[in-house]
Write a protein that holds these residues in place. Structure first.
Motif, PDB file in Angstrom:
ATOM      1  N   GLY A 258       0.820  -1.308   0.178  1.00  0.00           N
ATOM      2  CA  GLY A 258      -0.096  -0.291  -0.191  1.00  0.00           C
ATOM      3  C   GLY A 258       0.973   1.351   0.431  1.00  0.00           C
ATOM      4  O   GLY A 258       0.343   2.072  -1.138  1.00  0.00           O
ATOM      5  N   ARG A 285      -1.494  -5.205  -8.217  1.00  0.00           N
ATOM      6  CA  ARG A 285      -2.317  -3.937  -7.636  1.00  0.00           C
ATOM      7  C   ARG A 285      -2.146  -3.126  -8.734  1.00  0.00           C
ATOM      8  O   ARG A 285      -2.340  -1.730  -8.465  1.00  0.00           O
ATOM      9  CB  ARG A 285      -2.615  -3.538  -6.418  1.00  0.00           C
ATOM     10  N   GLU A 289      -2.542   1.438  -8.308  1.00  0.00           N
ATOM     11  CA  GLU A 289      -1.742   1.785  -7.545  1.00  0.00           C
ATOM     12  C   GLU A 289      -0.411   2.501  -8.133  1.00  0.00           C
ATOM     13  O   GLU A 289       0.132   3.310  -7.894  1.00  0.00           O
ATOM     14  CB  GLU A 289      -1.215   1.086  -6.149  1.00  0.00           C
TER      15      GLU A 289
END
Length: 528
Positions: A258, A285, A289
């Motif tokens: 993240g 991801r 992202e």
């Protein structure tokens, strides 16, 4: 496939090999020439620590350890995440003449204790993440804290007790001040082996990695892999510091998908290294992202410690706009043994882990004779990075280290240009009625099936054939590709005896602490 050119190609004349003889003088050149340059970026506030500050902290720790009665060649454990405390403890121990043994902080108390006792550690240094656990260890446990200010200054908090003079116990009896590290191989407590690495081994490894990727003061990376294992320790941390680069240590000392791209942008990273499992996570991801044009321009991305399937490699290169270089190494060779070269230094070959880097590599048959180009055999490695053997395990040392060569236990082949391709592990081979099947090969094919995220292949006991092929497969979408479609793909791409007889769709696969597939857990979970 055409690989995008690196954003900036380094002039070969600017590359300066690091001048190091081991951990003791790892920082010396930078402290002399660039004392105020950033060495680490730490904490959630991303505070920069200079080489001069880092060296000062290491010297302070060294003085306190010597004052506690520890002598040259004594072993100390390190139980730290990827934090400033780890780096300061490691370099401080080296400057005090001690031998550091990094341990996985999340190991159960029984395993930590067993490894410290087997080693004969005199003490263990722990950071806040470890000292907060209610763990009782069989040796003195000293809490180390690095207090960092927003201005980039720092102080050490460490109050070691006094270690009484005792007769050296455990494997530490085999250590001397020539040794820098003891690393534990992957495995359970009763099977993990202790690998002693000298300062000369460390220096050779660092010089080789820096030369392979032409690392220098303009480079920076984010610490993705744990420092208690060779991948993160040598490739990310030590090579960056020796070359004058910078390493960002993520908040709480652990990789976070993240925050990864924010960290990369914050440090202006030029490269990073990770295991395939983490590359898969970043790729999955990336649509949400990956910052695209706002991402830092990368010279290269590196993959090591486990096989990377070709489909993932190509997708990563397209997404990140940088060449993905596969490397191969092991604890016993101070990490890297081969790597694909930078694009301007050689060709990239799909399915290869590159050419030897600072070592000699040969592929031999069962009689120990060199195999011709393209013929599969066991991979052997020889060179300055190779350890002298295992501690307290003469029988295993005699089997693994033969006439200066390290028998890796890996299967592979060298082509006519010296590029190595790996085909599996000898101990992992599945014997189906006399047919030897590489689970790694079957996994690579499964990973190429549209809709498949990852796969693990294992042996299923069978009364007729001895073993059959089983596979646990994770699909990208719950309602995506189905079992029959996957098996149809396998029949089109595998020999009939290699096609899984049992195939299970699962939500996730187990991984080891260093990021590799946990084959023992897979076997226990899915083979019965």
């Amino acid at each position: 496939m055409a690989v995008p050119a690196a954003a900036s190609v380094r002039d070969a004349n600017r590359y300066r090999p690091p001048q190091v003889t081991g951990l003791v003088d790892l920082l010396d050149r930078q402290v002399r020439e660039r004392p105020h340059a950033r060495a680490l970026v730490v904490t959630g506030e991303r505070v920069q620590l200079s080489y001069r500050v880092l060296a000062s902290l290491a010297d302070e720790v060294a003085a306190r350890l010597r004052g506690a009665g520890l002598g040259r060649g004594d072993a100390v454990g390190l139980i730290c995440a990827n934090t400033a405390e780890f780096v300061v403890a490691l370099l401080g121990a080296a400057r005090a003449g001690l031998v550091a043994a990094p341990l996985d902080p999340v190991l159960p108390e029984a395993q930590l204790s067993a490894r410290l006792v087997a080693l004969g550690a005199r003490a263990v240094l722990v950071d806040a993440s470890a000292s907060g656990r209610d763990v009782r260890l069989p040796v003195p446990s000293w809490s180390l804290r690095v207090d960092v200010s927003g201005a980039g200054t720092a102080a050490v908090a460490l109050e070691p007790g006094i270690c009484d003079s005792v007769q050296v116990q455990g494997a530490a009896r085999e250590l001397s001040e020539r040794d820098a590290l003891v690393l534990f191989t992957a495995g359970t407590t009763d099977r993990a082996k202790m690998v002693p690495l000298t300062h000369a081994n460390v220096a050779a490894s660092v010089r080789t990695i820096c030369a392979t990727y032409e690392l220098g003061p303009d480079d920076a990376t984010v610490a993705v892999m744990p420092f208690f294992h060779g991948h993160g320790l040598f490739a990310a941390l030590l090579s960056s510091l020796a070359s004058g680069g910078c390493v960002l240590l993520p908040e709480r000392g652990r990789f976070s998908a993240g925050t990864f791209w924010d960290d990369m942008r914050a440090v202006h990273a030029t490269w990073f290294t990770a295991v395939p499992a983490i590359h898969e996570i970043l790729l999955d991801r990336s649509e949400r992202e990956y910052p695209g044009a706002q991402a830092p321009p990368l010279k290269f991305v590196r993959s090591c410690s486990a096989p990377l399937n070709t489909a993932t490699q190509r997708a990563l290169e397209r997404t990140f706009g940088a060449p993905l270089l596969s490397a191969y190494g092991m604890t016993e060779s101070s990490h890297q043994a081969t790597s694909e070269p930078l694009p301007q230094r050689g060709a990239l070959r799909q399915g290869s882990v590159g050419r030897p880097t600072g070592v000699a590599v040969r592929v031999v048959d069962r009689s120990g004779r060199a195999c011709p180009a393209g013929v599969e055999g066991e991979v052997w490695v020889q060179g300055a990075t190779v350890a002298r053997g295992y501690l307290a395990d003469g029988d295993e040392s005699a089997r693994t280290f033969v006439d200066g060569w390290l028998r890796t236990g890996d299967l592979g082949a060298l082509d006519e240009d010296g590029y190595l391709s790996l085909t599996g592990r000898i101990k992992n081979l599945i014997n189906r009625g006399g047919e030897k099947i590489s689970p790694e090969h079957v996994e690579d094919i499964l990973a190429g099936c549209p809709g498949v995220a990852e796969a693990a292949v294992f042996a299923v006991p069978d009364a007729v054939y001895g073993q059959r092929v089983g596979a646990a497969v994770v699909v990208r979408e719950p309602d995506g590709v189905g079992r029959e479609e996957i098996l149809r793909y396998c029949r089109d791409h595998l020999a009939a005896f290699e096609v899984p007889d049992r195939l299970e769709l699962v939500t996730a696969l187990p991984y080891t602490a260093k990021g590799g597939l946990d084959r023992k857990a897979v076997q226990a979970r899915y083979a019965p």
